[in-house]
Design an enzyme around this catalytic site. Structure first.
Site, PDB file in Angstrom:
ATOM      1  N   GLU A  79      -2.859  -4.728  -3.194  1.00 59.25           N
ATOM      2  CA  GLU A  79      -3.306  -5.639  -4.258  1.00 59.25           C
ATOM      3  C   GLU A  79      -3.332  -4.933  -5.604  1.00 59.25           C
ATOM      4  O   GLU A  79      -2.908  -5.472  -6.626  1.00 59.25           O
ATOM      5  CB  GLU A  79      -4.713  -6.166  -3.960  1.00 59.25           C
ATOM      6  CG  GLU A  79      -4.840  -6.928  -2.656  1.00 59.25           C
ATOM      7  CD  GLU A  79      -5.212  -6.028  -1.474  1.00 59.25           C
ATOM      8  OE1 GLU A  79      -4.650  -4.917  -1.351  1.00 59.25           O
ATOM      9  OE2 GLU A  79      -6.055  -6.458  -0.679  1.00 59.25           O
ATOM     10  N   CYS A 107     -10.105  -5.392   0.080  1.00 58.77           N
ATOM     11  CA  CYS A 107     -11.220  -4.432   0.041  1.00 58.77           C
ATOM     12  C   CYS A 107     -12.006  -4.598  -1.258  1.00 58.77           C
ATOM     13  O   CYS A 107     -11.560  -5.242  -2.214  1.00 58.77           O
ATOM     14  CB  CYS A 107     -10.713  -3.000   0.210  1.00 58.77           C
ATOM     15  SG  CYS A 107     -10.033  -2.274  -1.297  1.00 58.77           S
ATOM     16  N   CYS A 120     -10.319  -3.492  -4.588  1.00 54.76           N
ATOM     17  CA  CYS A 120      -9.312  -4.434  -5.093  1.00 54.76           C
ATOM     18  C   CYS A 120      -9.964  -5.683  -5.669  1.00 54.76           C
ATOM     19  O   CYS A 120      -9.494  -6.224  -6.677  1.00 54.76           O
ATOM     20  CB  CYS A 120      -8.327  -4.794  -3.987  1.00 54.76           C
ATOM     21  SG  CYS A 120      -7.275  -3.398  -3.558  1.00 54.76           S
ATOM     22  N   ASN A 127       0.848  -1.196   0.000  1.00 62.10           N
ATOM     23  CA  ASN A 127       0.000   0.000   0.000  1.00 62.10           C
ATOM     24  C   ASN A 127       0.880   1.241   0.000  1.00 62.10           C
ATOM     25  O   ASN A 127       1.954   1.278   0.608  1.00 62.10           O
ATOM     26  CB  ASN A 127      -1.005   0.001   1.157  1.00 62.10           C
ATOM     27  CG  ASN A 127      -0.397  -0.216   2.530  1.00 62.10           C
ATOM     28  OD1 ASN A 127       0.654  -0.824   2.674  1.00 62.10           O
ATOM     29  ND2 ASN A 127      -1.056   0.281   3.547  1.00 62.10           N
ATOM     30  N   ILE A 128       0.411   2.232  -0.743  1.00 59.46           N
ATOM     31  CA  ILE A 128       1.158   3.484  -0.899  1.00 59.46           C
ATOM     32  C   ILE A 128       0.206   4.623  -0.551  1.00 59.46           C
ATOM     33  O   ILE A 128      -0.720   4.925  -1.312  1.00 59.46           O
ATOM     34  CB  ILE A 128       1.688   3.638  -2.348  1.00 59.46           C
ATOM     35  CG1 ILE A 128       2.534   2.420  -2.744  1.00 59.46           C
ATOM     36  CG2 ILE A 128       2.501   4.927  -2.486  1.00 59.46           C
ATOM     37  CD1 ILE A 128       2.878   2.335  -4.221  1.00 59.46           C
ATOM     38  N   GLU A 129       0.410   5.188   0.633  1.00 58.03           N
ATOM     39  CA  GLU A 129      -0.511   6.226   1.119  1.00 58.03           C
ATOM     40  C   GLU A 129      -0.059   7.608   0.663  1.00 58.03           C
ATOM     41  O   GLU A 129       1.033   7.783   0.090  1.00 58.03           O
ATOM     42  CB  GLU A 129      -0.608   6.128   2.647  1.00 58.03           C
ATOM     43  CG  GLU A 129      -1.172   4.765   3.067  1.00 58.03           C
ATOM     44  CD  GLU A 129      -1.442   4.620   4.555  1.00 58.03           C
ATOM     45  OE1 GLU A 129      -0.964   5.461   5.350  1.00 58.03           O
ATOM     46  OE2 GLU A 129      -2.142   3.647   4.911  1.00 58.03           O
ATOM     47  N   CYS A 157      -3.991   0.602  -2.692  1.00 56.35           N
ATOM     48  CA  CYS A 157      -3.862  -0.636  -1.909  1.00 56.35           C
ATOM     49  C   CYS A 157      -2.757  -1.531  -2.491  1.00 56.35           C
ATOM     50  O   CYS A 157      -2.432  -1.458  -3.681  1.00 56.35           O
ATOM     51  CB  CYS A 157      -5.160  -1.423  -1.934  1.00 56.35           C
ATOM     52  SG  CYS A 157      -6.508  -0.703  -1.013  1.00 56.35           S
TER      53      CYS A 157
HETATM   54  N1  THU Z   1      -5.315  -1.540   2.313  1.00 54.44           N
HETATM   55  C1  THU Z   1      -4.736  -2.335   1.353  1.00 54.44           C
HETATM   56  O1  THU Z   1      -3.585  -2.116   0.954  1.00 54.44           O
HETATM   57  N2  THU Z   1      -5.462  -3.348   0.846  1.00 54.44           N
HETATM   58  C2  THU Z   1      -6.747  -3.649   1.194  1.00 54.44           C
HETATM   59  O2  THU Z   1      -7.361  -4.533   0.614  1.00 54.44           O
HETATM   60  C3  THU Z   1      -7.389  -2.908   2.280  1.00 54.44           C
HETATM   61  C4  THU Z   1      -6.652  -1.734   2.810  1.00 54.44           C
HETATM   62  C5  THU Z   1      -4.542  -0.415   2.848  1.00 54.44           C
HETATM   63  C6  THU Z   1      -5.043   0.938   2.442  1.00 54.44           C
HETATM   64  C7  THU Z   1      -4.516   1.815   3.562  1.00 54.44           C
HETATM   65  O3  THU Z   1      -3.193   2.211   3.244  1.00 54.44           O
HETATM   66  C8  THU Z   1      -4.465   0.900   4.764  1.00 54.44           C
HETATM   67  O4  THU Z   1      -4.594  -0.418   4.271  1.00 54.44           O
HETATM   68  C9  THU Z   1      -5.550   1.166   5.778  1.00 54.44           C
HETATM   69  O5  THU Z   1      -6.801   1.186   5.172  1.00 54.44           O
END
Ligand code: THU
Length: 130
Positions: free
Chosen positions: A55, A90, A93, A42-44, A53
Protein backbone atom coordinates in the site's frame (compact mmCIF):
# COMPACT_ATOMS: atom_id res chain seq x y z
CA UNK A 1 -13.33 1.35 -12.63
CA UNK A 2 -15.26 -1.38 -10.84
CA UNK A 3 -14.21 -2.90 -7.50
CA UNK A 4 -13.61 -6.16 -9.34
CA UNK A 5 -11.24 -4.52 -11.85
CA UNK A 6 -9.41 -2.67 -9.09
CA UNK A 7 -8.99 -5.86 -7.07
CA UNK A 8 -7.70 -7.67 -10.17
CA UNK A 9 -5.05 -4.95 -10.57
CA UNK A 10 -4.01 -5.56 -6.94
CA UNK A 11 -3.70 -9.31 -7.57
CA UNK A 12 -1.57 -8.58 -10.66
CA UNK A 13 0.64 -6.26 -8.59
CA UNK A 14 1.08 -8.99 -5.96
CA UNK A 15 2.69 -11.01 -8.74
CA UNK A 16 5.53 -8.47 -8.68
CA UNK A 17 6.06 -8.71 -4.89
CA UNK A 18 9.62 -9.04 -3.68
CA UNK A 19 8.77 -11.20 -0.68
CA UNK A 20 11.52 -13.80 -0.48
CA UNK A 21 11.72 -13.65 3.35
CA UNK A 22 8.06 -13.97 4.35
CA UNK A 23 6.75 -15.68 1.24
CA UNK A 24 3.65 -13.48 1.59
CA UNK A 25 2.95 -11.50 -1.57
CA UNK A 26 0.87 -8.34 -1.36
CA UNK A 27 -0.37 -6.09 -4.13
CA UNK A 28 -2.19 -2.77 -3.96
CA UNK A 29 -3.99 -0.78 -6.63
CA UNK A 30 -4.63 2.87 -5.85
CA UNK A 31 -7.16 4.80 -7.92
CA UNK A 32 -6.82 8.58 -8.15
CA UNK A 33 -9.83 10.90 -8.31
CA UNK A 34 -9.06 11.56 -11.98
CA UNK A 35 -9.03 7.86 -12.83
CA UNK A 36 -5.32 7.05 -12.86
CA UNK A 37 -4.06 3.82 -11.39
CA UNK A 38 -0.92 3.37 -9.31
CA UNK A 39 0.00 -0.13 -8.24
CA UNK A 40 2.43 -1.30 -5.58
CA UNK A 41 3.82 -4.48 -4.10
CA UNK A 42 5.62 -5.33 -0.89
CA UNK A 43 9.38 -5.01 -1.17
CA UNK A 44 11.29 -6.91 1.49
CA UNK A 45 14.89 -6.59 2.56
CA UNK A 46 17.51 -8.80 4.22
CA UNK A 47 17.35 -6.20 6.99
CA UNK A 48 13.70 -7.14 7.64
CA UNK A 49 12.48 -3.89 9.17
CA UNK A 50 13.27 -1.98 5.97
CA UNK A 51 10.44 -3.79 4.19
CA UNK A 52 7.94 -1.55 2.43
CA UNK A 53 4.31 -2.66 2.28
CA UNK A 54 2.39 -2.79 -0.99
CA UNK A 55 0.00 0.00 0.00
CA UNK A 56 2.76 2.43 0.90
CA UNK A 57 4.63 1.58 -2.30
CA UNK A 58 1.50 2.56 -4.26
CA UNK A 59 0.91 5.76 -2.26
CA UNK A 60 4.55 6.87 -2.52
CA UNK A 61 4.60 6.19 -6.25
CA UNK A 62 1.48 8.31 -6.74
CA UNK A 63 2.52 11.20 -4.50
CA UNK A 64 5.97 11.31 -6.04
CA UNK A 65 4.33 11.64 -9.46
CA UNK A 66 2.19 14.55 -8.26
CA UNK A 67 -1.09 12.76 -7.42
CA UNK A 68 -2.56 13.24 -3.95
CA UNK A 69 -6.33 12.92 -4.49
CA UNK A 70 -7.45 9.34 -4.13
CA UNK A 71 -10.74 7.53 -4.54
CA UNK A 72 -10.04 3.94 -3.57
CA UNK A 73 -7.41 1.29 -2.95
CA UNK A 74 -7.64 -2.46 -3.47
CA UNK A 75 -5.39 -4.82 -1.53
CA UNK A 76 -4.64 -8.47 -2.23
CA UNK A 77 -2.31 -10.69 -0.22
CA UNK A 78 -1.51 -14.38 -0.24
CA UNK A 79 1.13 -17.04 0.41
CA UNK A 80 -0.17 -18.86 -2.67
CA UNK A 81 -2.07 -17.83 -5.78
CA UNK A 82 -5.37 -17.90 -3.89
CA UNK A 83 -6.35 -14.34 -3.00
CA UNK A 84 -9.80 -15.16 -1.61
CA UNK A 85 -8.96 -14.47 2.05
CA UNK A 86 -9.08 -10.72 2.85
CA UNK A 87 -5.71 -9.10 3.53
CA UNK A 88 -6.27 -6.25 5.98
CA UNK A 89 -3.99 -3.21 5.72
CA UNK A 90 -1.46 -2.77 8.53
CA UNK A 91 -1.52 0.19 10.91
CA UNK A 92 1.43 1.92 9.29
CA UNK A 93 -0.25 1.87 5.89
CA UNK A 94 -3.54 3.10 7.35
CA UNK A 95 -1.72 6.03 8.93
CA UNK A 96 -0.01 6.88 5.63
CA UNK A 97 -3.33 6.64 3.76
CA UNK A 98 -4.97 8.91 6.35
CA UNK A 99 -2.55 11.68 5.41
CA UNK A 100 -4.23 11.95 2.01
CA UNK A 101 -7.63 10.25 2.40
CA UNK A 102 -10.70 10.99 4.48
CA UNK A 103 -12.71 8.62 6.64
CA UNK A 104 -14.96 7.53 3.76
CA UNK A 105 -12.05 6.54 1.50
CA UNK A 106 -12.88 3.18 -0.07
CA UNK A 107 -10.79 0.08 0.64
CA UNK A 108 -11.56 -2.93 -1.55
CA UNK A 109 -10.60 -6.36 -0.23
CA UNK A 110 -11.39 -9.85 -1.52
CA UNK A 111 -14.59 -9.98 0.55
CA UNK A 112 -15.93 -6.58 -0.39
CA UNK A 113 -15.83 -2.87 0.23
CA UNK A 114 -14.71 -1.12 3.42
CA UNK A 115 -14.05 2.49 4.45
CA UNK A 116 -10.87 3.85 5.99
CA UNK A 117 -12.83 4.55 9.19
CA UNK A 118 -13.66 0.82 9.50
CA UNK A 119 -9.98 0.15 10.21
CA UNK A 120 -8.82 3.48 11.63
CA UNK A 121 -11.74 5.13 13.45
CA UNK A 122 -9.54 7.67 15.27
CA UNK A 123 -6.72 9.26 13.31
CA UNK A 124 -3.55 10.93 14.48
CA UNK A 125 -3.30 14.03 12.32
CA UNK A 126 -2.07 17.60 12.20
CA UNK A 127 -5.21 18.46 14.22
CA UNK A 128 -4.09 16.18 17.03
CA UNK A 129 -1.12 18.47 17.72
CA UNK A 130 -3.16 21.68 18.13
N1 THU B 1 2.47 -6.41 4.10
C1 THU B 1 2.00 -5.51 3.18
O1 THU B 1 2.56 -5.37 2.08
N2 THU B 1 0.92 -4.78 3.50
C2 THU B 1 0.25 -4.84 4.69
O2 THU B 1 -0.66 -4.07 4.94
C3 THU B 1 0.64 -5.84 5.68
C4 THU B 1 1.88 -6.62 5.39
C5 THU B 1 3.67 -7.19 3.76
C6 THU B 1 4.90 -6.82 4.54
C7 THU B 1 5.71 -8.10 4.47
O3 THU B 1 6.47 -8.09 3.27
C8 THU B 1 4.67 -9.20 4.36
O4 THU B 1 3.45 -8.57 4.04
C9 THU B 1 4.51 -10.00 5.63
O5 THU B 1 4.30 -9.17 6.72
Amino acid sequence: MSDKELFKAAVDAAGRAYSKYSGFSVGAALLTSDGRLFTGCNIENASYSLTNCAERTAVFKAVSEGYTDFEAIAIAGSMTDDFSKPCFPCGACLQVLSEFCGSSFKIVLSDGEYRLSDFLPKVFSEESMK
